[in-house]
Design a protein around this motif. Structure first.
Motif, PDB file in Angstrom:
ATOM      1  N   MET A   1      30.948 -31.055  44.871  1.00 24.81           N
ATOM      2  CA  MET A   1      31.804 -31.045  46.059  1.00 24.81           C
ATOM      3  C   MET A   1      32.888 -29.985  45.859  1.00 24.81           C
ATOM      4  N   PRO A   2      32.723 -28.826  46.477  1.00 25.75           N
ATOM      5  CA  PRO A   2      33.644 -27.698  46.254  1.00 25.75           C
ATOM      6  C   PRO A   2      35.090 -28.047  46.566  1.00 25.75           C
ATOM      7  N   GLN A   3      36.001 -27.517  45.773  1.00 23.99           N
ATOM      8  CA  GLN A   3      37.451 -27.623  45.939  1.00 23.99           C
ATOM      9  C   GLN A   3      37.978 -29.039  45.737  1.00 23.99           C
ATOM     10  N   GLN A   4      37.194 -29.906  45.093  1.00 23.87           N
ATOM     11  CA  GLN A   4      37.646 -31.251  44.777  1.00 23.87           C
ATOM     12  C   GLN A   4      37.661 -31.428  43.268  1.00 23.87           C
ATOM     13  N   ASN A   5      38.755 -31.976  42.726  1.00 22.70           N
ATOM     14  CA  ASN A   5      38.848 -32.162  41.285  1.00 22.70           C
ATOM     15  C   ASN A   5      38.766 -33.631  40.865  1.00 22.70           C
ATOM     16  N   VAL A   6      38.697 -34.530  41.866  1.00 20.30           N
ATOM     17  CA  VAL A   6      38.571 -35.955  41.561  1.00 20.30           C
ATOM     18  C   VAL A   6      37.559 -36.573  42.523  1.00 20.30           C
ATOM     19  N   LEU A   7      36.613 -37.327  41.981  1.00 20.68           N
ATOM     20  CA  LEU A   7      35.641 -38.050  42.804  1.00 20.68           C
ATOM     21  C   LEU A   7      35.673 -39.521  42.422  1.00 20.68           C
TER      22      LEU A   7
ATOM     23  N   ALA B   1      28.068 -29.796  48.051  1.00 21.86           N
ATOM     24  CA  ALA B   1      27.567 -28.425  48.125  1.00 21.86           C
ATOM     25  C   ALA B   1      26.225 -28.366  48.842  1.00 21.86           C
ATOM     26  N   GLU B   2      25.370 -29.353  48.575  1.00 20.09           N
ATOM     27  CA  GLU B   2      24.045 -29.342  49.207  1.00 20.09           C
ATOM     28  C   GLU B   2      24.128 -29.650  50.698  1.00 20.09           C
ATOM     29  N   GLU B   3      25.178 -30.381  51.122  1.00 21.55           N
ATOM     30  CA  GLU B   3      25.332 -30.692  52.531  1.00 21.55           C
ATOM     31  C   GLU B   3      25.916 -29.525  53.320  1.00 21.55           C
ATOM     32  N   LEU B   4      26.672 -28.670  52.651  1.00 24.65           N
ATOM     33  CA  LEU B   4      27.282 -27.532  53.337  1.00 24.65           C
ATOM     34  C   LEU B   4      26.234 -26.605  53.921  1.00 24.65           C
ATOM     35  N   LYS B   5      25.056 -26.546  53.315  1.00 26.57           N
ATOM     36  CA  LYS B   5      24.015 -25.627  53.762  1.00 26.57           C
ATOM     37  C   LYS B   5      23.371 -26.079  55.066  1.00 26.57           C
ATOM     38  N   THR B   6      23.371 -27.393  55.323  1.00 25.39           N
ATOM     39  CA  THR B   6      22.665 -27.916  56.493  1.00 25.39           C
ATOM     40  C   THR B   6      23.582 -28.555  57.522  1.00 25.39           C
ATOM     41  N   SER B   7      24.880 -28.649  57.225  1.00 26.69           N
ATOM     42  CA  SER B   7      25.796 -29.355  58.129  1.00 26.69           C
ATOM     43  C   SER B   7      26.203 -28.448  59.283  1.00 26.69           C
ATOM     44  N   PRO B   8      26.522 -29.063  60.438  1.00 28.36           N
ATOM     45  CA  PRO B   8      27.038 -28.276  61.554  1.00 28.36           C
ATOM     46  C   PRO B   8      28.434 -27.771  61.241  1.00 28.36           C
ATOM     47  N   PRO B   9      28.905 -26.733  61.938  1.00 23.56           N
ATOM     48  CA  PRO B   9      30.257 -26.217  61.675  1.00 23.56           C
ATOM     49  C   PRO B   9      31.315 -27.264  61.946  1.00 23.56           C
ATOM     50  N   GLN B  10      32.430 -27.153  61.223  1.00 26.36           N
ATOM     51  CA  GLN B  10      33.534 -28.098  61.384  1.00 26.36           C
ATOM     52  C   GLN B  10      34.173 -27.934  62.761  1.00 26.36           C
ATOM     53  N   SER B  11      34.906 -28.969  63.159  1.00 30.24           N
ATOM     54  CA  SER B  11      35.578 -28.961  64.458  1.00 30.24           C
ATOM     55  C   SER B  11      36.481 -27.738  64.596  1.00 30.24           C
ATOM     56  N   LYS B  12      36.523 -27.178  65.824  1.00 34.95           N
ATOM     57  CA  LYS B  12      37.300 -25.965  66.037  1.00 34.95           C
ATOM     58  C   LYS B  12      38.795 -26.190  65.861  1.00 34.95           C
TER      59      LYS B  12
END
Length: 356
Positions: A1-7, A45-56
């Motif tokens: 999960m990019p840009q996250q340091n704690v899960l 990271a794997e979801e970023l490739k197939t997810s729709p763009p974020q809200s405008k």
């Protein structure tokens, strides 16, 4: 999960099904409006490739200008990137900013005895949009009061004061950081959206009464500016209680413009413990409008002390006016009670309840 340091990993060990727990049903075809206070969804990271763009409405904004009005009040102008189509802001709304990119990530601790709220501080802040916009815009202004001990307002003021001090050392007395200076700092924040139903009512309602305590007037600056820009007819009474007339008078003057447009009638009643200073500021306001006295459409009266219940008897058609009250909680409580006693309609009194 990019840009996250704690899960946090959750493992479900069981489930309970409860039918009809909420007596609510969604109408077929209705549009879902998620709360803007919900944090933005973070994707793997794997979801970023197939997810729709974020809200405008979630975009990066850059600080482009700062105007310092006093030691603890300043206006910060933010701008959306050039490729963004712009945003629609209703006069009176507030911007919700994610200032995490602006500040250092908090260091992980389990306890913070001196400042326990810091553990849950997500760097999201809500401030009033003080600029007026009647169409899509890519820039907006936030007039911010430096809250004592405030983490993010403190950081903003520290940067502004540091930059201005360097200019004063170079014998430049202008209290404004321009676009060029701000671009060198590269300060940015995430724009989550715009919030609030404390907004200018539709044109059918144009008898208005606004009561503002101190910096609470920023809500009404946007409304007043929108009325002036649209050149709409309105009968407005603005009652302002302030200890700093020399700071707030110029802001009201800027919102009005060169002079109230035809059809806009503004009565400004200023209550202050410094009436002599307020009278001087009134003279400056008139000189700025090239007049010895307030121009037609603008009536200004300075009062000494606090707003009294008896004052509402001088407001014509108070029972017909839509009333807006904005300021500290105790101020709002006192204003609402006295207005109701004076005949204002209970259903027509609006309060800014953000702090509650």
């Amino acid at each position: 999960m990019p840009q996250q340091n704690v899960l946090t990993v959750l493992e479900a060990t069981g489930a309970v099904l409860v039918r009809d727990a909420l007596p609510l049903r969604e109408h077929v075809g209705s549009v879902r409006l998620p709360s803007i206070y919900s944090p933005p969804v973070k994707l793997l990271a794997e979801e970023l490739k197939t997810s729709p763009p974020q809200s405008k409405c979630y975009a990066q904004v850059h600080l482009v200008r700062v105007r310092v009005h006093s030691i603890d009040l300043a206006t910060f102008e933010w701008e959306l990137p050039s490729e963004h189509e712009g945003v629609c802001i209703q006069p009176g709304q507030a911007a919700v900013l994610d200032l995490a990119p602006f500040s250092d990530a908090p260091e992980y601790v389990q306890l913070a005895p001196q400042l326990p709220r810091a553990l849950l501080d997500d760097r999201v802040r809500t401030w009033t949009v003080s600029s007026a916009h009647t169409s899509l815009t890519r820039t907006f202004e936030l007039t911010i009061r430096h809250k004592q001990g405030g983490l993010m307002s403190g950081a903003l003021f520290l940067i502004a004061q540091h930059q201005l001090q360097k200019r004063h050392d170079a014998t430049c007395e202008d209290e404004c950081m321009d676009r060029r200076e701000c671009s060198r700092l590269r300060l940015r924040a995430g724009l989550i959206g715009f919030a609030g139903a404390f907004v200018l009512p539709p044109p059918q309602t144009r008898r208005l009464l606004w009561a503002a305590g101190g910096v609470g007037v920023t809500r009404f600056l946007a409304m007043l500016g929108a009325l002036s820009q649209a050149r709409e007819a309105a009968d407005v009474v603005l009652v302002l209680s302030t200890r700093d007339p020399e700071v707030l008078f110029p802001l009201v003057r800027a919102a009005i413009g060169p002079a109230p447009p035809p059809g806009l009638h503004l009565r400004l009643d200023v209550f202050t413990t410094r009436p002599a200073q307020a009278q001087e500021e009134l003279k400056k306001m008139c000189r700025g409008m090239d007049a010895e006295a307030p121009p037609p459409g603008l009536h200004v009266q300075v009062h000494s002390g606090r707003i009294t219940a008896a004052h509402w008897r001088t407001v014509l058609h108070i029972e017909e006016r839509e009333v807006f009250v904005c300021g500290p909680g105790t101020f709002e409580d006192a204003m609402v009670e006295s207005l109701r006693c004076a005949g204002a309609k209970v259903g027509a009194v609006h309060r800014e309840l953000f702090e509650l």
